[in-house]
Design a protein around this motif. Structure first.
Motif, PDB file in Angstrom:
ATOM      1  N   UNK A 405      -2.048   1.507   4.172  1.00 14.57           N
ATOM      2  CA  UNK A 405      -1.236   2.686   3.863  1.00 14.57           C
ATOM      3  C   UNK A 405       0.223   2.487   4.239  1.00 14.57           C
ATOM      4  N   UNK A 406       0.468   1.682   5.266  1.00 13.31           N
ATOM      5  CA  UNK A 406       1.854   1.432   5.691  1.00 13.31           C
ATOM      6  C   UNK A 406       2.638   0.687   4.622  1.00 13.31           C
ATOM      7  N   UNK A 407       1.935  -0.051   3.750  1.00 17.78           N
ATOM      8  CA  UNK A 407       2.625  -0.813   2.705  1.00 17.78           C
ATOM      9  C   UNK A 407       2.888   0.024   1.451  1.00 17.78           C
ATOM     10  N   UNK A 408       2.387   1.248   1.398  1.00 16.86           N
ATOM     11  CA  UNK A 408       2.662   2.124   0.257  1.00 16.86           C
ATOM     12  C   UNK A 408       3.473   3.316   0.742  1.00 16.86           C
ATOM     13  N   UNK A 409       3.916   4.122  -0.187  1.00 23.15           N
ATOM     14  CA  UNK A 409       4.801   5.236   0.148  1.00 23.15           C
ATOM     15  C   UNK A 409       4.057   6.317   0.935  1.00 23.15           C
ATOM     16  N   UNK A 410       4.787   6.962   1.834  1.00 27.91           N
ATOM     17  CA  UNK A 410       4.219   8.117   2.518  1.00 27.91           C
ATOM     18  C   UNK A 410       3.989   9.227   1.490  1.00 27.91           C
ATOM     19  N   UNK A 411       2.860   9.875   1.552  1.00 26.53           N
ATOM     20  CA  UNK A 411       2.530  10.880   0.561  1.00 26.53           C
ATOM     21  C   UNK A 411       1.889  10.307  -0.683  1.00 26.53           C
ATOM     22  N   UNK A 412       1.611   8.975  -0.688  1.00 28.85           N
ATOM     23  CA  UNK A 412       0.952   8.350  -1.820  1.00 28.85           C
ATOM     24  C   UNK A 412      -0.510   8.761  -1.904  1.00 28.85           C
ATOM     25  N   UNK A 462      -3.004   6.067  -9.093  1.00 28.07           N
ATOM     26  CA  UNK A 462      -3.058   5.902  -7.650  1.00 28.07           C
ATOM     27  C   UNK A 462      -2.167   4.781  -7.158  1.00 28.07           C
ATOM     28  N   UNK A 463      -1.957   4.768  -5.867  1.00 27.20           N
ATOM     29  CA  UNK A 463      -1.179   3.703  -5.233  1.00 27.20           C
ATOM     30  C   UNK A 463      -2.062   2.562  -4.757  1.00 27.20           C
ATOM     31  N   UNK A 464      -3.357   2.707  -4.947  1.00 26.66           N
ATOM     32  CA  UNK A 464      -4.294   1.673  -4.535  1.00 26.66           C
ATOM     33  C   UNK A 464      -5.667   2.278  -4.358  1.00 26.66           C
ATOM     34  N   UNK A 481     -13.325  -3.691   0.285  1.00 22.02           N
ATOM     35  CA  UNK A 481     -12.448  -4.232  -0.748  1.00 22.02           C
ATOM     36  C   UNK A 481     -11.243  -3.310  -0.906  1.00 22.02           C
ATOM     37  N   UNK A 482     -10.074  -3.915  -1.047  1.00 20.09           N
ATOM     38  CA  UNK A 482      -8.849  -3.146  -1.287  1.00 20.09           C
ATOM     39  C   UNK A 482      -8.259  -3.529  -2.640  1.00 20.09           C
ATOM     40  N   UNK A 483      -7.691  -2.554  -3.345  1.00 19.29           N
ATOM     41  CA  UNK A 483      -7.135  -2.763  -4.683  1.00 19.29           C
ATOM     42  C   UNK A 483      -5.685  -2.275  -4.731  1.00 19.29           C
ATOM     43  N   UNK A 484      -4.879  -2.973  -5.548  1.00 15.83           N
ATOM     44  CA  UNK A 484      -3.499  -2.520  -5.721  1.00 15.83           C
ATOM     45  C   UNK A 484      -3.456  -1.416  -6.769  1.00 15.83           C
ATOM     46  N   UNK A 485      -2.251  -0.986  -7.160  1.00 16.21           N
ATOM     47  CA  UNK A 485      -2.131   0.163  -8.060  1.00 16.21           C
ATOM     48  C   UNK A 485      -2.630  -0.147  -9.476  1.00 16.21           C
ATOM     49  N   UNK A 486      -2.874  -1.432  -9.786  1.00 15.33           N
ATOM     50  CA  UNK A 486      -3.471  -1.796 -11.075  1.00 15.33           C
ATOM     51  C   UNK A 486      -4.999  -1.804 -11.012  1.00 15.33           C
ATOM     52  N   UNK A 487      -5.559  -1.581  -9.817  1.00 16.76           N
ATOM     53  CA  UNK A 487      -7.005  -1.682  -9.649  1.00 16.76           C
ATOM     54  C   UNK A 487      -7.485  -3.093  -9.420  1.00 16.76           C
ATOM     55  N   UNK A 488      -6.586  -4.026  -9.120  1.00 16.51           N
ATOM     56  CA  UNK A 488      -6.908  -5.432  -8.917  1.00 16.51           C
ATOM     57  C   UNK A 488      -7.024  -5.713  -7.424  1.00 16.51           C
TER      58      UNK A 488
END
Length: 833
Positions: A405-412, A462-464, A481-488
């Motif tokens: 979460x720290x790597x994405x925007x607050x409020x994402x 989504x942001x991830x 598993x974690x995904x980026x905003x593309x779902x990858x």
């Protein structure tokens, strides 16, 4: 006296005080305290030093034991006499002094009575030993009074076989002979000084068990003596057979073998086929995996021993993890919180200090003390994986979520899903707490397949995303598993900042008004079905021919979450479907045998005259295909057949991403349809990342995974099945025809242990030898040959080098792989076999 550092017992004492080492699953010091209580002592002063807080936390004020316990903390080492003087001088009472790191059943009541009878200022408990050279010798007369002290004399100066046990009864008048403010020792200074001054010192011959647990050999000997009944102290647990004790809540599989004397601690679990031999002490909450073999060993609380592990005369520390097939030989010690990789060998006498990691397959022939080793990243290519509640815990899930979460925007906003398992539910809730704590909102997808989770990330902007679930084929392991905003899946570059945040504890924290929210997903299943079955160009394939032909299909849902979404999709296809296991069940999914179920699907395909059969994996990512003749396709046949089925629906010149282990037949199919092959690394993340970065139409992985990036940048078994059925119906073909038209050649796989520091030199040497050949460099080095190929690739996580070889027949493939292994041996002057 409980302040010793226990240097001779390192690394066991590197993280805990020596008196807290367990004997028969109870700390040494607790056995001394219980002995005092049994003989009527009500007030105990513990002179503590090294790691005093661990002792204080365990014993508290003693009220729960009906005692009064106080603590005297040494700021600096004061020796045995100095420490006791500081603790009790001024009380005005006689006192009994014992060491907190010895195992004894001495009759303390008789000792105190003897002291009173002799009217002595000091009474020393002594014991007769055949070889007293390693002890302080006490010489006494017929009246029981001491004549002389000899501290660890040479053999020529031995005058008696009675040795000092370090147990004393002291009158208050003794303290004027103990110097204040400096270190002093009873045996070396104070007692000889008192004797020289004519003070009255008695020697009480203690007919009891007494063991100074100062070395690893003495530690193991004390465990053995306790189990043999040589020391009159109780062993906790239920005595279920001669010499076998089971702690409360422990579980032993009926197919496990226990040979006494042995003790199994509370809540421990011994699985099928495991063998616990004589003189084993297994601590609380220990898990012993199937077919493990433990002999004459001590395993401390909360340790994990994987399947097939072998321990011989070893000690495994608290919370240590010994993975499948690892071996610990005679006299080896693995300290607290270590990780011993699968198949690793720890040689006799080797000590692995706390927190160290031994890689899979490593051979450790010298102690690992200061070396930090090669630090594993928390997140790998497949997320965070490991044993549930040992490697992957709720605490880790919270930290990972906060770091992500720290790597994405607050409020994402991120999407979180899970499988049907209880551990998946537990970790998903922990993930949601971590995201919220870092100021990120969560959309709770609850039970969902991985493809549906990825679809939600894209469809809901989504942001991830994140998903927690059991690892396929291993009921003890889980993955996050974690995904980026593309779902990858996160790329290596994406994982680095998360790993750095984890190491530095730099995760973002939010105030009360900034904490994230949790919402539900809404009509996600309906949106997914509509997108999957839409007409081209919005959809993947024209389904009209399929609906007109009413194909017969046999599907096994493998008790997974696909059963929640697949009926919606099937309703749009117009196919006659025989569904097997169309419900979610964690217990059934854990015991799912893919080969057995594929064989049942094959039988039903033949019996019903179906055009196709498939087993959908529980995560909804991959297919195991069965053609219309009842043939279950292997991994290579599945890959080639899927490509042959789906490529006709793609435009000419389509780009197709293949892993470097793909059979040559897969490349031939792509080129035969006018396509272009883009080679990628082996992991799913690399295959899908290459597909998204290159604008590819199709990406195929090993084992039945196919992705259509324009629909979803991930492997999706449901989408693949829809495209295969639609394409076969449009072309009027059967799957067996595609299989026969493009048979992959046989392939062999071997590996060789390779130290990490030698990997680069090995690959450089190999590249020089292969110069001039037709090479591919997606991962490792793949060389094209007339009748196949060879691939040599270092393992990204383990000290191994892998060799894959394809040839005209199985024997030729195996011979080609063996030839390459010999070449690697030659190039590096003798790699380990």
């Amino acid at each position: 006296m409980a302040g010793g550092e226990g240097t001779r017992l390192r690394p066991l004492t590197s993280t805990q005080p020596k008196p807290m080492l367990p004997i028969g699953n109870r700390p040494l010091l607790e056995r001394v305290v219980d002995l005092l209580a049994r003989h009527g002592f009500e007030e105990i002063t513990l002179a503590v030093g090294a790691r005093a807080e661990a002792i204080r936390t365990y014993f508290g004020d003693g009220s729960e034991r009906g005692l009064r316990i106080v603590y005297a903390v040494e700021e600096a080492p004061l020796g045995t006499a100095g420490a006791v003087r500081r603790a009790v001088a001024g009380s005005g009472e006689a006192c009994l002094v014992l060491s907190g790191d010895v195992l004894t059943d001495a009759d303390l009541t008789a000792l105190v009575g003897f002291h009173a009878e002799r009217g002595a200022e000091v009474t020393v408990a002594v014991q007769r030993r055949d070889d007293p050279l390693d002890f302080g010798v006490v010489v006494s007369g017929p009246d029981g009074l001491v004549d002389r002290f000899l501290e660890k004399p040479s053999r020529g100066r031995v005058l008696s076989d009675t040795v000092n046990t370090g147990i004393y009864v002291l009158e208050p008048s003794v303290w004027d002979a103990v110097p204040e403010g400096r270190a002093s020792d009873f045996a070396e200074e104070v007692l000889p000084g008192l004797l020289g001054a004519g003070r009255r010192i008695a020697a009480y011959v203690a007919d009891c068990y007494w063991e100074d647990v100062g070395t690893l050999q003495a530690y193991l000997r004390a465990q053995r003596d306790l189990l043999d009944g040589r020391v009159a102290l109780r062993i906790d647990g239920f005595r279920v057979a001669e010499g076998i004790w089971l702690g409360e809540g422990s579980e032993v599989d009926p197919a496990a073998v226990l040979t006494g004397p042995a003790v199994i601690g509370p809540r421990a679990r011994v699985e099928q086929g495991a063998e616990i031999g004589a003189y084993c002490c297994i601590g609380a909450d220990v898990r012993v995996g199937p077919e493990a073999s433990i002999e004459r060993s001590v395993v401390h609380d909360h340790a994990y021993l994987g399947g097939g592990v072998s321990l011989r005369g070893s000690v495994v520390g608290r919370g240590a993890r010994v993975r499948r097939g690892a071996r610990l030989e005679e006299g080896s010690v693995v300290a607290d919180d270590c990780l011993i990789g699968a198949g690793a060998l720890v040689h006799p006498g080797v000590a692995v200090y706390p927190g160290k990691t031994i890689e899979d397959g490593a051979s450790v022939d010298s102690s690992i003390v200061w070396e930090a080793g090669r630090r594993r990243s928390v997140l790998g290519a497949s997320g965070a994986t490991g044993i549930a509640n040992l490697d992957v815990t709720p605490e880790l899930a919270v930290r990972l979520a906060m770091a992500f979460a720290t790597t994405v925007r607050r409020g994402g906003r991120v999407m979180v899903s899970r499988d049907t398992s209880r551990v998946g539910r537990m970790l998903a809730r922990a993930l949601m707490s971590g995201f919220n704590a870092a100021g990120v909102d969560v959309v709770d997808l609850e039970v969902a397949t991985l493809p549906l989770t990825r679809f939600a990330v894209r469809a809901m902007d989504g942001d991830g995303g994140a998903s927690a679930r059991l690892s396929p084929g291993d009921d003890q392991s889980v993955s996050i598993r974690f995904f980026d905003r593309r779902g990858v899946d996160l790329s290596a570059a994406d994982r680095k900042p998360i790993d750095r945040i984890m190491v530095r504890h730099d995760a973002r924290r939010s105030l009360a008004g900034e904490i994230g929210d949790v919402t539900a997903a809404g009509r996600l299943a309906e949106d997914y079905t509509a997108a999957l079955t839409a007409r081209p160009p919005a959809g993947l394939v024209d389904l009209d021919p399929l609906r007109a032909g009413r194909a017969k299909v046999v599907l096994d849902y493998a008790y997974g979450a696909a059963s929640f979404i697949m009926p919606n999709v099937l309703a749009k296809l117009g196919a006659d479907v025989l569904a097997l296991n169309p419900y979610a069940s964690t217990r059934a999914a854990i015991g799912f045998d893919r080969e057995e179920h594929a064989a049942e699907v094959a039988r039903l395909v033949v019996a019903s005259g179906a055009q196709l059969g498939a087993v959908i994996d529980s995560d909804g990512e991959r297919l195991t295909l069965v053609d219309d003749t009842g043939r279950v396709l292997d991994a290579d046949e599945t890959l080639v057949a899927l490509l042959a089925a789906v490529l006709p629906a793609e435009p000419s010149g389509a780009r197709v991403v293949l892993p470097v282990t793909a059979p040559a037949a897969a490349e031939e199919v792509v080129l035969g349809h006018g396509g272009q092959v883009l080679w990628s690394g082996l992991s799913e993340a690399e295959v899908l990342g290459a597909a998204n970065d290159s604008g590819a139409s199709v990406a195929a992985g090993a084992g039945g995974g196919v992705a259509f990036p324009r629909f979803l940048p991930a492997f999706d078994a449901l989408a693949t099945l829809v495209v295969v059925l639609g394409s076969l119906a449009a072309a009027g073909l059967r799957l067996s025809e595609l299989r026969r038209a493009h048979p992959p050649r046989p392939r062999a796989h071997r590996s060789v242990a390779t130290p990490f520091e030698r990997t680069g030199a090995l690959m450089r040497s190999l590249l020089e030898e292969w110069r001039g050949m037709d090479l591919i460099f997606a991962e490792g080095i793949r060389a094209r040959l007339d009748d196949g190929w060879i691939l040599v690739a270092p393992d990204p996580d383990a000290p191994l080098t892998h060799v894959w070889a394809e040839a005209r027949d199985p024997d030729a493939a195996a011979a080609r792989a063996a030839e390459v292994l010999q070449a690697l041996w030659r190039l590096e002057g003798g790699l380990p076999d």
